[in-house]
Design a protein around this motif. Sequence first.
Motif, PDB file in Angstrom:
ATOM      1  N   LYS A 165       0.849  -1.191   0.000  1.00 23.70           N
ATOM      2  CA  LYS A 165       0.000   0.000   0.000  1.00 23.70           C
ATOM      3  C   LYS A 165       0.890   1.247   0.000  1.00 23.70           C
ATOM      4  CE  LYS A 165      -3.849  -2.387   0.540  1.00 23.70           C
ATOM      5  NZ  LYS A 165      -4.862  -2.502  -0.532  1.00 23.70           N
ATOM      6  N   GLY A 166       0.285   2.357  -0.387  1.00 26.88           N
ATOM      7  CA  GLY A 166       1.039   3.602  -0.367  1.00 26.88           C
ATOM      8  C   GLY A 166       1.578   3.924   1.013  1.00 26.88           C
ATOM      9  N   ALA A 167       0.783   3.633   2.047  1.00 24.15           N
ATOM     10  CA  ALA A 167       1.221   3.901   3.415  1.00 24.15           C
ATOM     11  C   ALA A 167       2.435   3.058   3.792  1.00 24.15           C
ATOM     12  CB  ALA A 167       0.075   3.642   4.393  1.00 24.15           C
ATOM     13  N   ASP A 168       2.528   1.844   3.224  1.00 24.99           N
ATOM     14  CA  ASP A 168       3.692   0.990   3.496  1.00 24.99           C
ATOM     15  C   ASP A 168       4.957   1.606   2.903  1.00 24.99           C
ATOM     16  OD1 ASP A 168       1.951  -0.903   4.652  1.00 24.99           O
ATOM     17  OD2 ASP A 168       1.632  -1.890   2.709  1.00 24.99           O
ATOM     18  N   LEU A 169       4.835   2.122   1.677  1.00 26.72           N
ATOM     19  CA  LEU A 169       5.982   2.759   1.027  1.00 26.72           C
ATOM     20  C   LEU A 169       6.430   3.978   1.831  1.00 26.72           C
ATOM     21  CD1 LEU A 169       4.710   2.729  -2.686  1.00 26.72           C
ATOM     22  CD2 LEU A 169       6.122   1.013  -1.555  1.00 26.72           C
ATOM     23  N   HIS A 170       5.456   4.795   2.206  1.00 25.87           N
ATOM     24  CA  HIS A 170       5.772   6.010   2.957  1.00 25.87           C
ATOM     25  C   HIS A 170       6.438   5.672   4.288  1.00 25.87           C
ATOM     26  CE1 HIS A 170       4.950   9.409   5.693  1.00 25.87           C
ATOM     27  NE2 HIS A 170       5.204  10.135   4.621  1.00 25.87           N
ATOM     28  N   ALA A 171       5.914   4.668   4.986  1.00 27.77           N
ATOM     29  CA  ALA A 171       6.466   4.307   6.292  1.00 27.77           C
ATOM     30  C   ALA A 171       7.907   3.847   6.177  1.00 27.77           C
ATOM     31  CB  ALA A 171       5.609   3.209   6.931  1.00 27.77           C
ATOM     32  N   ILE A 176      10.145   4.666   3.871  1.00 31.03           N
ATOM     33  CA  ILE A 176      11.006   5.809   3.564  1.00 31.03           C
ATOM     34  C   ILE A 176      11.135   6.718   4.782  1.00 31.03           C
ATOM     35  CG2 ILE A 176      11.218   7.878   2.136  1.00 31.03           C
ATOM     36  CD1 ILE A 176       9.833   6.286  -0.121  1.00 31.03           C
ATOM     37  N   ALA A 177      10.011   6.987   5.452  1.00 24.65           N
ATOM     38  CA  ALA A 177      10.037   7.859   6.633  1.00 24.65           C
ATOM     39  C   ALA A 177      10.870   7.248   7.752  1.00 24.65           C
ATOM     40  CB  ALA A 177       8.608   8.130   7.104  1.00 24.65           C
ATOM     41  N   ASP A 178      10.734   5.940   7.971  1.00 23.71           N
ATOM     42  CA  ASP A 178      11.514   5.283   9.029  1.00 23.71           C
ATOM     43  C   ASP A 178      13.003   5.365   8.741  1.00 23.71           C
ATOM     44  OD1 ASP A 178       9.179   4.642  10.329  1.00 23.71           O
ATOM     45  OD2 ASP A 178       9.174   2.531   9.750  1.00 23.71           O
ATOM     46  N   HIS A 179      13.356   5.198   7.465  1.00 24.05           N
ATOM     47  CA  HIS A 179      14.776   5.265   7.096  1.00 24.05           C
ATOM     48  C   HIS A 179      15.361   6.628   7.478  1.00 24.05           C
ATOM     49  CE1 HIS A 179      18.497   5.005   4.754  1.00 24.05           C
ATOM     50  NE2 HIS A 179      18.205   6.225   4.344  1.00 24.05           N
ATOM     51  N   PHE A 180      14.712   7.701   7.043  1.00 24.85           N
ATOM     52  CA  PHE A 180      15.296   9.020   7.262  1.00 24.85           C
ATOM     53  C   PHE A 180      15.136   9.497   8.699  1.00 24.85           C
ATOM     54  CE2 PHE A 180      15.011   8.824   2.652  1.00 24.85           C
ATOM     55  CZ  PHE A 180      16.318   9.184   2.341  1.00 24.85           C
ATOM     56  N   ALA A 181      14.176   8.944   9.424  1.00 28.45           N
ATOM     57  CA  ALA A 181      14.066   9.256  10.841  1.00 28.45           C
ATOM     58  C   ALA A 181      15.246   8.695  11.625  1.00 28.45           C
ATOM     59  CB  ALA A 181      12.759   8.697  11.399  1.00 28.45           C
ATOM     60  N   SER A 182      15.880   7.648  11.070  1.00 34.44           N
ATOM     61  CA  SER A 182      17.026   7.030  11.747  1.00 34.44           C
ATOM     62  C   SER A 182      18.335   7.752  11.453  1.00 34.44           C
ATOM     63  CB  SER A 182      17.158   5.561  11.325  1.00 34.44           C
ATOM     64  OG  SER A 182      17.622   5.447   9.988  1.00 34.44           O
ATOM     65  N   GLY A 214      20.555  14.737   9.408  1.00 36.21           N
ATOM     66  CA  GLY A 214      20.486  14.726   7.954  1.00 36.21           C
ATOM     67  C   GLY A 214      19.710  15.913   7.405  1.00 36.21           C
ATOM     68  N   MET A 215      19.840  16.088   6.106  1.00 37.62           N
ATOM     69  CA  MET A 215      19.192  17.209   5.427  1.00 37.62           C
ATOM     70  C   MET A 215      17.999  16.762   4.586  1.00 37.62           C
ATOM     71  SD  MET A 215      21.041  19.599   6.606  1.00 37.62           S
ATOM     72  CE  MET A 215      20.395  20.976   5.665  1.00 37.62           C
ATOM     73  N   VAL A 216      17.587  15.516   4.732  1.00 44.91           N
ATOM     74  CA  VAL A 216      16.464  14.970   3.961  1.00 44.91           C
ATOM     75  C   VAL A 216      15.271  14.804   4.891  1.00 44.91           C
ATOM     76  CG1 VAL A 216      15.639  13.073   2.514  1.00 44.91           C
ATOM     77  CG2 VAL A 216      18.051  13.755   2.427  1.00 44.91           C
ATOM     78  N   GLU A 217      14.122  15.316   4.475  1.00 49.57           N
ATOM     79  CA  GLU A 217      12.906  15.166   5.268  1.00 49.57           C
ATOM     80  C   GLU A 217      11.814  14.535   4.404  1.00 49.57           C
ATOM     81  OE1 GLU A 217      10.656  19.268   5.381  1.00 49.57           O
ATOM     82  OE2 GLU A 217      12.810  19.627   5.671  1.00 49.57           O
ATOM     83  N   VAL A 218      10.855  13.899   5.064  1.00 53.62           N
ATOM     84  CA  VAL A 218       9.781  13.205   4.365  1.00 53.62           C
ATOM     85  C   VAL A 218       8.460  13.889   4.701  1.00 53.62           C
ATOM     86  CG1 VAL A 218       8.633  10.994   3.982  1.00 53.62           C
ATOM     87  CG2 VAL A 218      11.087  11.055   4.498  1.00 53.62           C
ATOM     88  N   ALA A 219       7.737  14.305   3.666  1.00 54.95           N
ATOM     89  CA  ALA A 219       6.451  14.960   3.869  1.00 54.95           C
ATOM     90  C   ALA A 219       5.424  13.966   4.398  1.00 54.95           C
ATOM     91  CB  ALA A 219       5.964  15.559   2.546  1.00 54.95           C
ATOM     92  N   PRO A 220       4.426  14.437   5.133  1.00 54.45           N
ATOM     93  CA  PRO A 220       3.357  13.542   5.602  1.00 54.45           C
ATOM     94  C   PRO A 220       2.665  12.860   4.428  1.00 54.45           C
ATOM     95  CG  PRO A 220       3.225  15.682   6.684  1.00 54.45           C
ATOM     96  CD  PRO A 220       4.230  15.825   5.589  1.00 54.45           C
ATOM     97  N   TYR A 221       2.186  11.662   4.675  1.00 51.40           N
ATOM     98  CA  TYR A 221       1.467  10.915   3.648  1.00 51.40           C
ATOM     99  C   TYR A 221       0.038  11.436   3.564  1.00 51.40           C
ATOM    100  CZ  TYR A 221      -0.416   6.937   1.048  1.00 51.40           C
ATOM    101  OH  TYR A 221      -1.020   6.134   0.107  1.00 51.40           O
ATOM    102  N   GLN A 222      -0.375  11.839   2.365  1.00 52.66           N
ATOM    103  CA  GLN A 222      -1.715  12.371   2.194  1.00 52.66           C
ATOM    104  C   GLN A 222      -2.196  12.137   0.769  1.00 52.66           C
ATOM    105  OE1 GLN A 222      -1.738  16.699   2.604  1.00 52.66           O
ATOM    106  NE2 GLN A 222       0.406  16.830   2.013  1.00 52.66           N
ATOM    107  N   GLU A 223      -3.520  12.175   0.607  1.00 52.75           N
ATOM    108  CA  GLU A 223      -4.124  12.007  -0.710  1.00 52.75           C
ATOM    109  C   GLU A 223      -4.636  13.362  -1.176  1.00 52.75           C
ATOM    110  OE1 GLU A 223      -7.843   9.630  -2.828  1.00 52.75           O
ATOM    111  OE2 GLU A 223      -6.972   8.838  -0.965  1.00 52.75           O
ATOM    112  N   VAL A 224      -3.908  13.973  -2.090  1.00 51.77           N
ATOM    113  CA  VAL A 224      -4.264  15.304  -2.593  1.00 51.77           C
ATOM    114  C   VAL A 224      -3.976  15.359  -4.092  1.00 51.77           C
ATOM    115  CG1 VAL A 224      -3.905  16.572  -0.440  1.00 51.77           C
ATOM    116  CG2 VAL A 224      -1.966  16.145  -1.949  1.00 51.77           C
ATOM    117  N   GLU A 225      -4.636  16.282  -4.765  1.00 57.74           N
ATOM    118  CA  GLU A 225      -4.437  16.439  -6.203  1.00 57.74           C
ATOM    119  C   GLU A 225      -3.144  17.175  -6.525  1.00 57.74           C
ATOM    120  OE1 GLU A 225      -5.824  15.722  -9.311  1.00 57.74           O
ATOM    121  OE2 GLU A 225      -6.739  14.149  -8.114  1.00 57.74           O
ATOM    122  N   ARG A 226      -2.799  18.150  -5.684  1.00 65.48           N
ATOM    123  CA  ARG A 226      -1.589  18.936  -5.943  1.00 65.48           C
ATOM    124  C   ARG A 226      -1.066  19.503  -4.622  1.00 65.48           C
ATOM    125  NH1 ARG A 226      -5.841  21.529  -8.152  1.00 65.48           N
ATOM    126  NH2 ARG A 226      -5.298  20.702 -10.204  1.00 65.48           N
TER     127      ARG A 226
END
Length: 310
Positions: free
Chosen positions: A223-229, A231-237, A241-253
């Motif tokens: 699921k999309g949430a699995d992919l996001h989790a 990636i987010a878990d990786h960069f949280a560790s 670092g200078m890389v951040e992950v945006a919240p997972y959301q369903e939006v058009e733009r």
Amino acid sequence: MKPKVFIDGEHGTTGLQIRSLLSGRDDIEIISAPVERRKDPRARAEFLNAADVAILCLPDDAARESVSLITNDTTRVIDASTAHRVAGGWEYGFPEMDKGQSDRIAKAMRVANPGCWPQGPIATLRPLVSAGLVPDGYAVTVNGISGYSGGGRPMIEDYVAKGEDAPEFLPYGLTLKHKHVPELKAYAKLKHDPIMQPAVGNFAQGMITVVPLQLAALPHVPKGADLHAAIADHFASIKGGMVEVAPYQEVERVPEIDPEVYNGTNRMRLYVFANDSRAQALLIAVYDNLGKGASGAAVQNLDLMLGLNS
């Protein structure tokens, strides 16, 4: 005594950016060859061997020549060219790529600064391949757009000369021989060469990369949430670092997905969008091709190697 830093090729696009970022720093000493001697191999050898860290902002062959001119075992090197990005004995200079990568860079004698185009796709794909959510044999395609500064001085001069008549969107790399494919394949942990379809826009700097995923083609459909989790878990560790992950959301733009939004910084922001009913996803990275994609990354690596906090 302050560590000495020599920028070999300081008058090129990346070299000028690095010099600008380092200007005003009082914790390092920039050493430079006189203008009349900067193309003299003997002068380059003199300054390369006098430096604690040499930053190479040169074409590939010239970068290899510079490394060959170093005859001591003390000068450490950051190479901003493509020459050593998948070479043995060189550490890849993407500190957030893995937990512990920044420590490896800090200890390395030779660091290959990443290319701008692969960093976004590596940042989004590597955690997914490592987590087993995307197989290493998946057929990857990368799309995106960058500012014309990514093409170096000739493209900059061409775009500036054409002004409003310059192309707003110009695909290139149509021979499918993009020079960054080897490092993207290696560090995203892929078995097969990805297709890279880059484009340049009529703006100076900044970029967006997009990796579309046909999840239905995978043996186990995440699921999309699995992919996001993942990636987010990786960069949280990754601390500091200078890389951040945006919240997972369903939006058009999302207005912040703008290639120029992080210009002048070393930041990267990652996004995951998905349609679970269609089993499709998009992995998006936004960053500055001259910041996180070149000069900013080089300065980040320099600080790691010298144990400095800029």
